[in-house]
Design a protein around this motif. Sequence first.
Motif, mmCIF file in Angstrom:
data_model
loop_
_atom_site.group_PDB
_atom_site.id
_atom_site.type_symbol
_atom_site.label_atom_id
_atom_site.label_comp_id
_atom_site.label_asym_id
_atom_site.label_seq_id
_atom_site.Cartn_x
_atom_site.Cartn_y
_atom_site.Cartn_z
ATOM 1 N N MET A 163 0.674 -1.239 0.088
ATOM 2 C CA MET A 163 0.124 0.123 0.086
ATOM 3 C C MET A 163 1.046 1.055 -0.052
ATOM 4 N N GLN A 164 0.420 2.246 -0.769
ATOM 5 C CA GLN A 164 1.044 3.376 -0.881
ATOM 6 C C GLN A 164 0.245 4.731 -0.823
ATOM 7 N N VAL A 165 0.404 5.684 -0.202
ATOM 8 C CA VAL A 165 -0.578 6.951 -0.266
ATOM 9 C C VAL A 165 -0.183 7.504 -1.540
ATOM 10 N N LYS A 166 -1.387 7.732 -2.409
ATOM 11 C CA LYS A 166 -1.193 8.310 -3.696
ATOM 12 C C LYS A 166 -1.737 9.619 -3.755
ATOM 13 N N THR A 167 -2.732 10.259 -2.703
ATOM 14 C CA THR A 167 -2.903 11.521 -2.747
ATOM 15 C C THR A 167 -3.554 11.753 -1.122
ATOM 16 N N VAL A 168 -2.878 13.049 -0.764
ATOM 17 C CA VAL A 168 -3.419 13.385 0.822
ATOM 18 C C VAL A 168 -4.041 14.561 0.405
ATOM 19 N N ILE A 169 -5.456 14.715 0.792
ATOM 20 C CA ILE A 169 -6.425 15.637 0.791
ATOM 21 C C ILE A 169 -6.400 16.828 1.332
ATOM 22 N N GLN A 170 -5.932 17.973 0.889
ATOM 23 C CA GLN A 170 -5.617 19.304 1.606
ATOM 24 C C GLN A 170 -6.964 19.391 2.462
ATOM 25 N N GLY A 171 -6.498 20.054 3.698
ATOM 26 C CA GLY A 171 -7.352 20.441 4.811
ATOM 27 C C GLY A 171 -7.880 19.157 5.323
ATOM 28 N N SER A 172 -7.571 17.878 5.069
ATOM 29 C CA SER A 172 -8.362 16.717 5.624
ATOM 30 C C SER A 172 -7.463 16.587 7.180
ATOM 31 N N LYS A 173 -7.970 15.361 7.935
ATOM 32 C CA LYS A 173 -7.282 14.979 9.255
ATOM 33 C C LYS A 173 -5.985 14.426 8.836
ATOM 34 N N ALA A 174 -6.125 13.633 7.735
ATOM 35 C CA ALA A 174 -4.832 13.047 7.404
ATOM 36 C C ALA A 174 -3.628 14.043 6.882
ATOM 37 N N HIS A 175 -4.069 15.214 6.249
ATOM 38 C CA HIS A 175 -2.929 16.285 5.748
ATOM 39 C C HIS A 175 -2.338 16.855 7.101
ATOM 40 N N ALA A 176 -3.327 16.967 8.179
ATOM 41 C CA ALA A 176 -2.963 17.622 9.524
ATOM 42 C C ALA A 176 -1.952 16.827 10.099
ATOM 43 N N SER A 177 -2.017 15.371 10.049
ATOM 44 C CA SER A 177 -1.287 14.519 10.641
ATOM 45 C C SER A 177 0.211 14.447 9.935
ATOM 46 N N GLY A 178 0.320 15.216 8.829
ATOM 47 C CA GLY A 178 1.843 15.016 8.438
ATOM 48 C C GLY A 178 2.239 13.853 7.315
ATOM 49 N N ILE A 179 1.215 13.091 7.303
ATOM 50 C CA ILE A 179 1.458 12.127 6.307
ATOM 51 C C ILE A 179 1.434 12.603 5.037
ATOM 52 N N GLN A 180 2.488 11.908 4.014
ATOM 53 C CA GLN A 180 2.867 12.503 2.938
ATOM 54 C C GLN A 180 2.391 11.403 1.638
ATOM 55 N N GLN A 181 2.273 12.001 0.424
ATOM 56 C CA GLN A 181 2.299 11.250 -0.712
ATOM 57 C C GLN A 181 3.420 10.444 -1.170
ATOM 58 N N GLY A 182 3.200 9.062 -1.182
ATOM 59 C CA GLY A 182 4.315 8.293 -1.361
ATOM 60 C C GLY A 182 4.890 7.297 -0.317
ATOM 61 N N THR A 183 4.041 7.811 0.810
ATOM 62 C CA THR A 183 4.480 6.912 2.173
ATOM 63 C C THR A 183 4.005 5.523 1.951
ATOM 64 N N THR A 184 4.696 4.590 2.377
ATOM 65 C CA THR A 184 4.404 3.153 2.342
ATOM 66 C C THR A 184 3.734 2.951 3.522
ATOM 67 N N ILE A 185 2.431 2.225 3.393
ATOM 68 C CA ILE A 185 1.818 1.786 4.517
ATOM 69 C C ILE A 185 1.754 0.209 4.773
ATOM 70 N N HIS A 186 2.134 -0.318 5.935
ATOM 71 C CA HIS A 186 2.285 -1.497 5.945
ATOM 72 C C HIS A 186 0.993 -2.242 6.758
ATOM 73 N N ALA A 187 0.181 -1.573 7.659
ATOM 74 C CA ALA A 187 -1.183 -1.931 8.093
ATOM 75 C C ALA A 187 -1.990 -0.721 8.621
ATOM 76 N N ILE A 188 -3.338 -1.068 8.471
ATOM 77 C CA ILE A 188 -4.388 -0.022 8.881
ATOM 78 C C ILE A 188 -5.085 -0.644 9.928
ATOM 79 N N ASN A 189 -5.098 -0.141 11.047
ATOM 80 C CA ASN A 189 -6.178 -0.788 12.166
ATOM 81 C C ASN A 189 -5.912 -2.183 12.235
ATOM 82 N N GLY A 190 -4.317 -2.711 11.871
ATOM 83 C CA GLY A 190 -3.895 -4.218 12.232
ATOM 84 C C GLY A 190 -4.304 -4.882 10.929
ATOM 85 N N TYR A 191 -4.861 -4.449 9.709
ATOM 86 C CA TYR A 191 -5.169 -5.108 8.614
ATOM 87 C C TYR A 191 -4.011 -4.935 7.782
ATOM 88 N N THR A 192 -3.288 -5.985 7.280
ATOM 89 C CA THR A 192 -2.224 -5.925 6.254
ATOM 90 C C THR A 192 -2.640 -5.619 4.781
#
Length: 492
Positions: A428-457
Motif C-alpha cells: 500500500m502507498q499513499v497516492k494522494t493526501v486531501i488538502q485540509g483533511s485530518k490526514a493532511h494535518a497529521s503530516g502523512i505524505q504522498q508516497g508513504t508506504t503503509i504496512h497496516a491499517i488498524n491491524g489489517y495488512t
Amino acid sequence: MKKIIMLTTLLLVTFNVSAQQDKKARDVIAAYETAFKNRDFEKMKTLLADDFSIAVYETPSTDRLFEGILERYYLLDSLNVKSVNTVEGETRVQVTHFFKDQKPHTSTIVLNSGHKIKYADLLDQLYKVDRYQTSELIVKIPFEMLHESIAVKLKLNDSEDEFTMLFDTGADGMALSPTAAAKANIKNIRDHSTSVVGGTANVKISSGNTIRVGELSIPDQNLVVFPQISKGFDGIFGGNFLSKYITRVDFDTQKIELYSFGEYKGIGTPTPTSYASGVPVIECDIKLNNGKEAQGSYVFDTGAGYNIISFGPFVHEYKLDEEFKYDYLSTNYSVGHATQTMMGNYSQLQFSEFTFYGVSGALQAYQEDNKNWASNDGSIGIEVIKRFNFTVDLLHKVIYLEPNSNYKKPFDFTVSGLIIGFDADGEMQVKTVIQGSKAHASGIQQGTTIHAINGYTAEELQLPENINLIKTSNAPLELRVTRGDQSMQITI
C-alpha cells in the motif's frame, strides 16, 4: 387423413401470416417512396424505428442527417420492390431506387418486427458504410499510458509536429490547446458554445482538419480549441476513430487497432451500447453501502481519470446524496469546468456480466442547469476500463470486453482524507493526501508506504469487506508506515 388435414391447415395459416407480413412491409415501403419523392421528412419520421440508424448514428442525431439527405439528394422518380424476406423478426426488403438522371440503385431496407425501418443500405452507403463487407484491419497504432491515460502521437494538417493526444472515448470529437492549435496551422476558427461535464464552455471551433497517423489520414475533422487541456497533453480526441472504424484497444500490447466497418467478430463479452448522445454508453447497476441500488446509462469514458461518477440529475432523481457515506468533498474538472463532488465507495458496480465490489467513486452535486448537458446518468472512467481489452463497434451497437492482466488488480480506496493504492508488489502507498483533511494535518505524505491499517495488512485490505469495516468504524485510524528508514505509527 387427419394428419394431412392438419398439415394443410398449418401451411395455410403460415401462408396467410407470411402474406400479411409481406403486405405490411410493402405498405411501409410505399409510404417511404412517397415521403422520399416529396422530400417530406415529417412523414418519413413516422416510418422510422426508435433505434433507427444511419451508419453509426442513432436517433435523434439521425433526424438532422436524414432531413438533409431528403433536401439535397437526387430526386426520386420511383421505387420497385424486388423481394421481401422475414427472418427472426426482421424483414429485409430489396428495392431498386430510380433517381432522376442517375443509374438505378438496388439495395436493402430492413424493418423490425413492428414494421418500422431500422436502417437502409442506401443511407449507410452515403456515409461510406457497408454492413455486409468483411471487416479488415486498417492500421495498428501504438500508445503509452501517460498520467494513467491513453496517449497517442498524431500529426495534424500539414504540420510535421507530433502532438500528444489523449484518446478519450467520452469525447465526440477533437480538442486542442491554444499552443497546439497554433503549431497545427488551424484555420477557419469561429466562436462556439459546447457542453462539458457540469455545464457549458465557450470555445473556438474549426472545420476541415486532417488527422494523420502513420500512413492513415482522416480528413474533414472538426476540432475545438479549449483554453485548458489535461496536463501533459496537447489535446484530446475520441469520436474521430469510433465513428469511422471498429476500434480495438489492447492494454496488454499497448496498441489501438482500427478495422473497417463490416461483418466483424469481436474478442470478449459483447455488451450492448448506445451512441445516441454522440459517445458510447452502457447500462450499469450501482449499489451503495446501505444496500440502495440504482440502474443508469453510463458513458464508457477512457478520458475520465476516475473509477465512476454519477451525474447530478441522476443523483437527484434517486436521492443518492442523502444515503451516500462520503469520505471527503472534492472538485471534478472537465476541460476547465469545475463541479463539486462527494468522494466515497460504491458497494457494487455491475455491467454486462462483470461485477466489482468496493469501488471508490463520486457523486456529483446537483444543480438545476445540470439538465442542460447531462444526457446520460454518469461515467465509467479509465481506472475501471483499463481492466479490459475492449473493442467498440458502433455500427452493431456493441462493445466487446475482454478481461486483461489488470482485471484482478485491487482498486484504490479512500479513507480519512487519503487515497491509498497498491503497487506492483501489492504494497500500500499513499497516492494522494486531501488538502485540509485530518490526514493532511497529521503530516502523512504522498508516497508513504503503509504496512497496516488498524491491524489489517495490505493483503487483507485487498478485500473490500475489510476496507468497509475500517471505513464504518468510529475508532481512530492507526497506520503503521515507513518514512525513509524509519517505521512509525500514525494515528488519525
